[in-house]
Design an enzyme around this catalytic site. Structure first.
Site, PDB file in Angstrom:
ATOM      1  N   PRO A 167      50.804 -21.375  -0.003  1.00  0.00           N
ATOM      2  CG  PRO A 167      51.837 -19.991   1.538  1.00  0.00           C
ATOM      3  CD  PRO A 167      51.440 -21.394   1.302  1.00  0.00           C
TER       4      PRO A 167
ATOM      5  CE1 TYR B 104      49.513 -13.677  -9.215  1.00  0.00           C
ATOM      6  CE2 TYR B 104      50.813 -15.624  -8.704  1.00  0.00           C
ATOM      7  CZ  TYR B 104      50.416 -14.337  -8.404  1.00  0.00           C
ATOM      8  OH  TYR B 104      50.916 -13.700  -7.290  1.00  0.00           O
TER       9      TYR B 104
ATOM     10  CE1 TYR C  47      54.548 -14.600  -7.529  1.00  0.00           C
ATOM     11  CE2 TYR C  47      54.725 -16.331  -5.882  1.00  0.00           C
ATOM     12  CZ  TYR C  47      53.987 -15.348  -6.517  1.00  0.00           C
ATOM     13  OH  TYR C  47      52.684 -15.127  -6.136  1.00  0.00           O
TER      14      TYR C  47
ATOM     15  CE  LYS D 253      45.713 -19.273  -8.357  1.00  0.00           C
ATOM     16  NZ  LYS D 253      45.151 -18.002  -8.797  1.00  0.00           N
TER      17      LYS D 253
ATOM     18  CG  HIS E 132      50.623  -6.058  -8.897  1.00  0.00           C
ATOM     19  ND1 HIS E 132      51.642  -6.634  -8.180  1.00  0.00           N
ATOM     20  CD2 HIS E 132      50.449  -4.823  -8.384  1.00  0.00           C
ATOM     21  CE1 HIS E 132      52.085  -5.770  -7.279  1.00  0.00           C
ATOM     22  NE2 HIS E 132      51.368  -4.663  -7.378  1.00  0.00           N
TER      23      HIS E 132
HETATM   24  P1  FAS Z   1      39.910 -18.677   8.034  1.00  0.00           P
HETATM   25  O1  FAS Z   1      40.780 -19.698   8.720  1.00  0.00           O
HETATM   26  O2  FAS Z   1      40.500 -17.407   7.567  1.00  0.00           O
HETATM   27  O3  FAS Z   1      38.693 -18.268   8.980  1.00  0.00           O
HETATM   28  C1  FAS Z   1      38.044 -19.250   9.754  1.00  0.00           C
HETATM   29  C2  FAS Z   1      37.465 -18.540  10.956  1.00  0.00           C
HETATM   30  O4  FAS Z   1      36.722 -19.493  11.714  1.00  0.00           O
HETATM   31  C3  FAS Z   1      38.542 -17.990  11.880  1.00  0.00           C
HETATM   32  O5  FAS Z   1      38.297 -16.624  12.163  1.00  0.00           O
HETATM   33  C4  FAS Z   1      38.444 -18.862  13.128  1.00  0.00           C
HETATM   34  O6  FAS Z   1      38.720 -18.133  14.311  1.00  0.00           O
HETATM   35  C5  FAS Z   1      37.001 -19.313  13.091  1.00  0.00           C
HETATM   36  N1  FAS Z   1      36.740 -20.578  13.775  1.00  0.00           N
HETATM   37  C6  FAS Z   1      37.511 -21.681  13.801  1.00  0.00           C
HETATM   38  N2  FAS Z   1      36.913 -22.654  14.518  1.00  0.00           N
HETATM   39  C7  FAS Z   1      35.723 -22.145  14.954  1.00  0.00           C
HETATM   40  C8  FAS Z   1      34.644 -22.657  15.733  1.00  0.00           C
HETATM   41  N3  FAS Z   1      34.688 -23.895  16.198  1.00  0.00           N
HETATM   42  N4  FAS Z   1      33.586 -21.853  15.982  1.00  0.00           N
HETATM   43  C9  FAS Z   1      33.541 -20.586  15.477  1.00  0.00           C
HETATM   44  N5  FAS Z   1      34.526 -20.034  14.720  1.00  0.00           N
HETATM   45  C10 FAS Z   1      35.608 -20.820  14.465  1.00  0.00           C
HETATM   46  N6  FAS Z   1      46.366 -17.540   1.360  1.00  0.00           N
HETATM   47  C11 FAS Z   1      46.865 -16.833   0.315  1.00  0.00           C
HETATM   48  O7  FAS Z   1      46.214 -16.771  -0.738  1.00  0.00           O
HETATM   49  N7  FAS Z   1      48.100 -16.189   0.416  1.00  0.00           N
HETATM   50  C12 FAS Z   1      48.833 -16.219   1.580  1.00  0.00           C
HETATM   51  O8  FAS Z   1      49.920 -15.647   1.653  1.00  0.00           O
HETATM   52  C13 FAS Z   1      48.337 -16.937   2.694  1.00  0.00           C
HETATM   53  N8  FAS Z   1      49.028 -16.978   3.874  1.00  0.00           N
HETATM   54  C14 FAS Z   1      48.517 -17.709   4.928  1.00  0.00           C
HETATM   55  C15 FAS Z   1      49.205 -17.790   6.175  1.00  0.00           C
HETATM   56  C16 FAS Z   1      48.676 -18.539   7.244  1.00  0.00           C
HETATM   57  C17 FAS Z   1      49.423 -18.628   8.557  1.00  0.00           C
HETATM   58  C18 FAS Z   1      47.460 -19.222   7.092  1.00  0.00           C
HETATM   59  C19 FAS Z   1      46.894 -20.061   8.227  1.00  0.00           C
HETATM   60  C20 FAS Z   1      46.777 -19.147   5.879  1.00  0.00           C
HETATM   61  C21 FAS Z   1      47.290 -18.389   4.792  1.00  0.00           C
HETATM   62  N9  FAS Z   1      46.615 -18.277   3.575  1.00  0.00           N
HETATM   63  C22 FAS Z   1      47.084 -17.584   2.525  1.00  0.00           C
HETATM   64  C23 FAS Z   1      45.369 -18.925   3.391  1.00  0.00           C
HETATM   65  C24 FAS Z   1      44.293 -18.057   4.028  1.00  0.00           C
HETATM   66  O9  FAS Z   1      44.342 -16.786   3.443  1.00  0.00           O
HETATM   67  C25 FAS Z   1      42.979 -18.751   3.865  1.00  0.00           C
HETATM   68  O10 FAS Z   1      42.811 -19.277   2.557  1.00  0.00           O
HETATM   69  C26 FAS Z   1      41.818 -17.869   4.202  1.00  0.00           C
HETATM   70  O11 FAS Z   1      42.019 -17.383   5.502  1.00  0.00           O
HETATM   71  C27 FAS Z   1      40.553 -18.716   4.087  1.00  0.00           C
HETATM   72  O12 FAS Z   1      39.546 -18.032   4.711  1.00  0.00           O
HETATM   73  P2  FAS Z   1      38.430 -18.835   5.580  1.00  0.00           P
HETATM   74  O13 FAS Z   1      37.977 -20.011   4.792  1.00  0.00           O
HETATM   75  O14 FAS Z   1      37.467 -17.804   5.994  1.00  0.00           O
HETATM   76  O15 FAS Z   1      39.230 -19.456   6.816  1.00  0.00           O
HETATM   77  C1  PHB Z   2      51.323 -12.085   0.058  1.00  0.00           C
HETATM   78  O1  PHB Z   2      51.440 -10.899  -0.340  1.00  0.00           O
HETATM   79  O2  PHB Z   2      51.127 -12.398   1.258  1.00  0.00           O
HETATM   80  C2  PHB Z   2      51.443 -13.199  -0.960  1.00  0.00           C
HETATM   81  C3  PHB Z   2      51.439 -12.871  -2.309  1.00  0.00           C
HETATM   82  C4  PHB Z   2      51.545 -13.891  -3.252  1.00  0.00           C
HETATM   83  C5  PHB Z   2      51.662 -15.201  -2.818  1.00  0.00           C
HETATM   84  C6  PHB Z   2      51.655 -15.516  -1.459  1.00  0.00           C
HETATM   85  C7  PHB Z   2      51.544 -14.510  -0.519  1.00  0.00           C
HETATM   86  O3  PHB Z   2      51.803 -16.194  -3.744  1.00  0.00           O
END
Ligand code: FAS
Ligand code: PHB
Length: 389
Positions: A292, A384, A200, A296, A72
């Site tokens: 989100p 971005y 957005y 980032k 994009h």
């Molecule tokens: P994660 O949380 O992805 O992974 C951590 C892992 O550790 C999980 O699989 C968990 O099961 C495991 N774990 C936890 N405790 C443990 C333990 N005690 N022992 C062993 N394993 C354990 N970011 C964006 O950029 N755009 C978005 O739209 C966006 N939407 C999101 C929506 C939600 C609901 C959430 C919660 C986050 C969102 N994020 C988004 C942020 C997300 O993408 C995170 O930045 C990303 O998952 C980070 O990855 P990890 O650091 O690997 O953490």
């Molecule tokens: C998504 O596609 O999930 C998304 C994209 C951009 C954002 C947040 C979420 O800023």
């Protein structure tokens, strides 16, 4: 048992670090609390910065990303009756890549299985011992049996609710947090996106975001109350509200359809300092959370992984500890810039319950300035697409 690096958490941070370490012959064991399917069932990030794309290539897991990812070159922003575009290609010369976190995680798991690296799923009661000594170990229970893994280093990649951050003594840690008074209600639908780039929207009814996972699978969000529930929203109610938050010129052609996923995510800014304690290094959501809005979360986890991988590569390569010793300071310098951008964009685009008329005029003035000023658009574009590592 013994290994070189124990990685707690089998999300994108842990898996990417494990894959990079494998590429330089360093052994890592991944401990994951959930099942592989559960991890892959999560719908999260959708936009990859250039740095993350390059890391996936370095890890040798970018084949599908190159084939299916959608580059994009810009994004649309709408407010009042205005619509304008931030041109990433013009201001930075680089696109972002639209490719879901679920697919990133799937690619990383498949790569890990192909190399036969050790991953323990459904582990329980993970405990870190001796993190601040030169003989750390990790204890965990698997199928009722208690195990201990001695190691050189521990990567805490276990997300916001993991145990790694809490292993660092409270008197050592400083935590910063801002909880936003709203959430995002998101859906996935097997419908073509309303636009070929993201939109957005700052509307008088609240924020909305039009994103996608492919040209046949859309991802939409609308700002909602923290007290809200997905049960309050039928698909029709969601589509009606989403359209009301977009200029008609954009929503007229929207293809709606049944949601295949619907969930509410809270919005929070959070940082813990330091991101290292002895032989324990925190990566990703274990150390920081961003709203989100600026896409980032996953991308800042990627830069943490990059810094930690470079530090471990130097240590295992020629015993140089400078990268590890500088990890926390270097990672946090970029984390705080991502926190600022995510806070700025969230504050600019959402309606706050206690927002005054003056606050609203400040949003509109900022959006007017962003719409009309090249330097402002360049600054947004650079943040971005991803600041340099
Ligand atoms: P994660 O949380 O992805 O992974 C951590 C892992 O550790 C999980 O699989 C968990 O099961 C495991 N774990 C936890 N405790 C443990 C333990 N005690 N022992 C062993 N394993 C354990 N970011 C964006 O950029 N755009 C978005 O739209 C966006 N939407 C999101 C929506 C939600 C609901 C959430 C919660 C986050 C969102 N994020 C988004 C942020 C997300 O993408 C995170 O930045 C990303 O998952 C980070 O990855 P990890 O650091 O690997 O953490
Ligand atoms: C998504 O596609 O999930 C998304 C994209 C951009 C954002 C947040 C979420 O800023």
């Amino acid at each position: 048992m013994r290994t070189q690096v124990v990685i707690i958490g089998g999300g994108p941070s842990g898996l990417l670090l494990g894959q990079l370490l494998h590429r330089i012959g360093v052994e890592a064991v991944v401990l994951e609390r959930q099942t592989r399917d559960y991890v892959l069932s999560r719908i999260r990030a959708g936009v990859l910065e250039r740095g993350m794309v390059e890391l996936m290539a370095t890890a040798g897991v970018d084949a599908r990303l190159k084939e299916e990812g959608l580059p994009h070159d810009g994004t649309l922003i709408s407010y009042r009756e205005e619509i304008f575009r931030i041109d990433f290609a013009k201001h930075t010369g680089t696109p972002v890549m639209v490719y879901g976190q679920t697919e990133v995680t799937r690619d990383l798991y498949e790569a890990r299985e192909n190399i036969g690296a050790e991953t323990y799923f459904e582990v329980e009661d993970v405990e870190i011992e001796g993190a601040n000594t030169d003989r750390p170990s990790v204890h965990f229970t698997k199928d009722g049996t208690r195990h201990q893994i001695a190691c050189d280093f521990i990567a805490g990649c276990d997300g916001f609710h993991g145990i790694s951050r809490r292993t660092i003594p409270e008197e050592v840690r400083t935590e910063y947090e801002k909880v936003y008074p709203f959430g995002w209600l998101g859906i996935i639908s097997e419908t073509p996106p309303v636009n070929h780039e993201l939109i957005y929207a700052n509307s008088d009814r609240g924020f909305a975001l039009c994103s996608m996972r492919s040209m046949t699978r859309s991802r939409y969000y609308i700002q909602c109350s923290m007290a809200d529930s997905v049960d309050n929203w039928s698909d029709d109610q969601f589509w009606t509200e989403l359209k009301r938050r977009l200029p008609q010129s954009l929503s007229n052609d929207m293809v709606t359809g049944p949601s295949v996923e619907k969930s509410i995510a809270p919005l929070r800014s959070f940082v813990t300092e330091p991101m290292r304690w002895g032989r324990l290094f925190l990566c990703g959501d274990a150390a920081h959370i961003v709203p989100p809005t600026g896409a980032k979360g996953l991308n800042t986890a990627a830069s943490d992984v990059h810094y930690l991988f470079e530090g471990l590569k130097s240590w295992y390569g020629d015993g140089d500890a400078a990268g590890l010793d500088g990890y926390s300071e270097k990672a946090l310098a970029r984390v705080w810039k991502a926190e600022r951008f995510s806070w700025w964009f969230s504050t600019l685009m959402h309606r706050f319950p206690d927002q005054s008329e003056f606050d609203l005029r400040m949003q509109w003035a900022e959006l007017d300035f962003l719409r009309s000023n090249e330097a402002a658009q360049k600054a947004m574009a650079e943040n971005y697409v991803g600041l340099p590592y």
